[in-house]
Design an enzyme around this catalytic site. Sequence first.
Site, PDB file in Angstrom:
ATOM      1  N   HIS A   1      96.590  70.045   9.200  1.00  0.00           N
ATOM      2  CA  HIS A   1      95.375  68.967   9.329  1.00  0.00           C
ATOM      3  C   HIS A   1      94.308  69.444  10.102  1.00  0.00           C
ATOM      4  O   HIS A   1      94.655  70.597  10.912  1.00  0.00           O
ATOM      5  CB  HIS A   1      95.867  67.712   9.714  1.00  0.00           C
ATOM      6  CG  HIS A   1      96.522  67.512  11.025  1.00  0.00           C
ATOM      7  ND1 HIS A   1      97.631  68.059  11.374  1.00  0.00           N
ATOM      8  CD2 HIS A   1      96.071  66.851  12.236  1.00  0.00           C
ATOM      9  CE1 HIS A   1      97.879  67.823  12.628  1.00  0.00           C
ATOM     10  NE2 HIS A   1      97.022  67.182  13.171  1.00  0.00           N
TER      11      HIS A   1
ATOM     12  N   ASP B   1      94.052  70.372  17.876  1.00  0.00           N
ATOM     13  CA  ASP B   1      95.027  71.333  18.446  1.00  0.00           C
ATOM     14  C   ASP B   1      95.653  71.984  17.524  1.00  0.00           C
ATOM     15  O   ASP B   1      96.923  72.541  17.643  1.00  0.00           O
ATOM     16  CB  ASP B   1      96.200  70.453  19.367  1.00  0.00           C
ATOM     17  CG  ASP B   1      96.640  69.151  18.395  1.00  0.00           C
ATOM     18  OD1 ASP B   1      95.768  68.641  17.360  1.00  0.00           O
ATOM     19  OD2 ASP B   1      97.646  68.654  18.711  1.00  0.00           O
ATOM     20  N   HIS B   2      95.347  71.874  16.209  1.00  0.00           N
ATOM     21  CA  HIS B   2      96.099  72.541  15.062  1.00  0.00           C
ATOM     22  C   HIS B   2      95.080  73.918  14.312  1.00  0.00           C
ATOM     23  O   HIS B   2      95.563  74.527  13.776  1.00  0.00           O
ATOM     24  CB  HIS B   2      96.393  71.960  14.034  1.00  0.00           C
ATOM     25  CG  HIS B   2      97.441  70.858  14.670  1.00  0.00           C
ATOM     26  ND1 HIS B   2      98.814  71.059  14.420  1.00  0.00           N
ATOM     27  CD2 HIS B   2      97.803  69.756  15.066  1.00  0.00           C
ATOM     28  CE1 HIS B   2      99.695  70.295  14.881  1.00  0.00           C
ATOM     29  NE2 HIS B   2      98.846  69.360  15.591  1.00  0.00           N
TER      30      HIS B   2
ATOM     31  N   ASP C   1     103.009  66.148  12.924  1.00  0.00           N
ATOM     32  CA  ASP C   1     102.114  65.310  13.107  1.00  0.00           C
ATOM     33  C   ASP C   1     102.193  64.262  11.946  1.00  0.00           C
ATOM     34  O   ASP C   1     101.259  64.096  11.323  1.00  0.00           O
ATOM     35  CB  ASP C   1     100.660  65.910  13.049  1.00  0.00           C
ATOM     36  CG  ASP C   1     100.390  66.482  14.428  1.00  0.00           C
ATOM     37  OD1 ASP C   1     101.236  67.476  14.882  1.00  0.00           O
ATOM     38  OD2 ASP C   1      99.372  66.346  15.193  1.00  0.00           O
TER      39      ASP C   1
ATOM     40  N   HIS D   1     105.791  70.887  18.816  1.00  0.00           N
ATOM     41  CA  HIS D   1     104.660  69.878  19.061  1.00  0.00           C
ATOM     42  C   HIS D   1     104.986  68.845  20.119  1.00  0.00           C
ATOM     43  O   HIS D   1     105.086  67.525  19.652  1.00  0.00           O
ATOM     44  CB  HIS D   1     104.220  69.492  17.891  1.00  0.00           C
ATOM     45  CG  HIS D   1     102.888  68.613  17.758  1.00  0.00           C
ATOM     46  ND1 HIS D   1     102.635  67.314  18.356  1.00  0.00           N
ATOM     47  CD2 HIS D   1     101.530  69.158  17.628  1.00  0.00           C
ATOM     48  CE1 HIS D   1     101.399  67.153  18.072  1.00  0.00           C
ATOM     49  NE2 HIS D   1     100.865  68.107  17.523  1.00  0.00           N
TER      50      HIS D   1
ATOM     51  N   HIS E   1      99.599  60.733   8.885  1.00  0.00           N
ATOM     52  CA  HIS E   1      99.029  60.678  10.400  1.00  0.00           C
ATOM     53  C   HIS E   1      97.670  59.887  10.396  1.00  0.00           C
ATOM     54  O   HIS E   1      97.311  59.166   9.356  1.00  0.00           O
ATOM     55  CB  HIS E   1      99.100  62.268  10.643  1.00  0.00           C
ATOM     56  CG  HIS E   1      98.642  62.679  12.103  1.00  0.00           C
ATOM     57  ND1 HIS E   1      99.147  62.188  12.997  1.00  0.00           N
ATOM     58  CD2 HIS E   1      97.734  63.554  12.514  1.00  0.00           C
ATOM     59  CE1 HIS E   1      98.804  62.407  14.229  1.00  0.00           C
ATOM     60  NE2 HIS E   1      97.745  63.375  13.915  1.00  0.00           N
TER      61      HIS E   1
ATOM     62  N   HIS F   1      92.846  68.294  13.016  1.00  0.00           N
ATOM     63  CA  HIS F   1      92.902  68.016  14.598  1.00  0.00           C
ATOM     64  C   HIS F   1      92.596  69.288  15.377  1.00  0.00           C
ATOM     65  O   HIS F   1      93.437  70.206  15.053  1.00  0.00           O
ATOM     66  CB  HIS F   1      93.868  67.015  14.907  1.00  0.00           C
ATOM     67  CG  HIS F   1      94.034  65.693  14.759  1.00  0.00           C
ATOM     68  ND1 HIS F   1      94.913  64.737  14.606  1.00  0.00           N
ATOM     69  CD2 HIS F   1      92.886  64.922  14.475  1.00  0.00           C
ATOM     70  CE1 HIS F   1      94.387  63.626  14.364  1.00  0.00           C
ATOM     71  NE2 HIS F   1      93.200  63.594  14.147  1.00  0.00           N
TER      72      HIS F   1
END
Length: 308
Positions: free
Chosen positions: A62, A66-67, A211, A269, A140, A64
């Site tokens: 996805h 942090d990915h 997530d 994670h 998520h 976000h």
Amino acid sequence: MNMEAFVLGCGGMMPLPYRHLTSVLLRRDGDLFLFDGGEGTQVSLRRLNLKWKKINAIFISHTHADHVTGLPGILMLSAQVDRTEPLYIFGPPKIAEYIETSRKVLDMYINYPIIVKEIVAPCVVYEGKDFYVRAFPLEHTKTCVGYTLEELDRPGEFNPEKALELKVPRGPLWGKLQKGESVINLDGNTVEPEQVVGKPRSGRKFSFVTDTLYLPGIANEVKGSDLLICEGMFARDCAEQAKEKKHMTSTQAATIAKDANVKRMALIHYSPRYTDRDLEVLLKEACEVYPNTELTRDRMHFEIPYED
């Protein structure tokens, strides 16, 4: 054929001095597949001396930050070598916009094809000669998917002693039997492949889940995985917070592993609230449900052997 997974980062939300953000590289012989690309991905690739230049495809769960914040650097670095092969990037809606905007704003010099494909799970997103990668939906705060890489069944083992016993001489006839073709032996009789070739042997399966709320259906998607890398962001006492933020506890991850009858699970994670020492709580709670659980650490390496 070797298969191995390298954890390039195991953290969630924000990088820590000792923990990069979530990213896993899967190496299957000459093929390299990157699952998510959080901040610090390049650092771990360098420290592990991995051939990042040959990454075939990137699979994003996805969009976000942090990915995906490690992606621009990887794209730019790949232009510093003589790469001609296309780089495939798969992910949910917005991944194409993120890549295109990053290229434009950073004025990237890219000298190789980048093929971005937005996906709607469930679907097969990538196929090789004897394997495929499948995406499946997670739940998520924005559209998110999990991935499995699964090999096709391998042919059964050829029994040379049995072939000779049935008067099939060494040479091309053995090759035909191994391909599933009938042959005529020295006596003029027909020998069927199943007389000298064992039953098909299962391939390997790698699964990547992060997530998401706990969903019982995830177990069906990752069923029988040789290695499941799965989010275990919180301890049990934070279950309500996990639910609110649409994440999982390590206990919930372990429930998926148990229900899916996976061979091995590694948690990833982690919330930044947990120091490396605190992670033992996540591990302890998970092992109460699924004993074959491990903690991932940055630059950790997992061999994924054949079962037989």
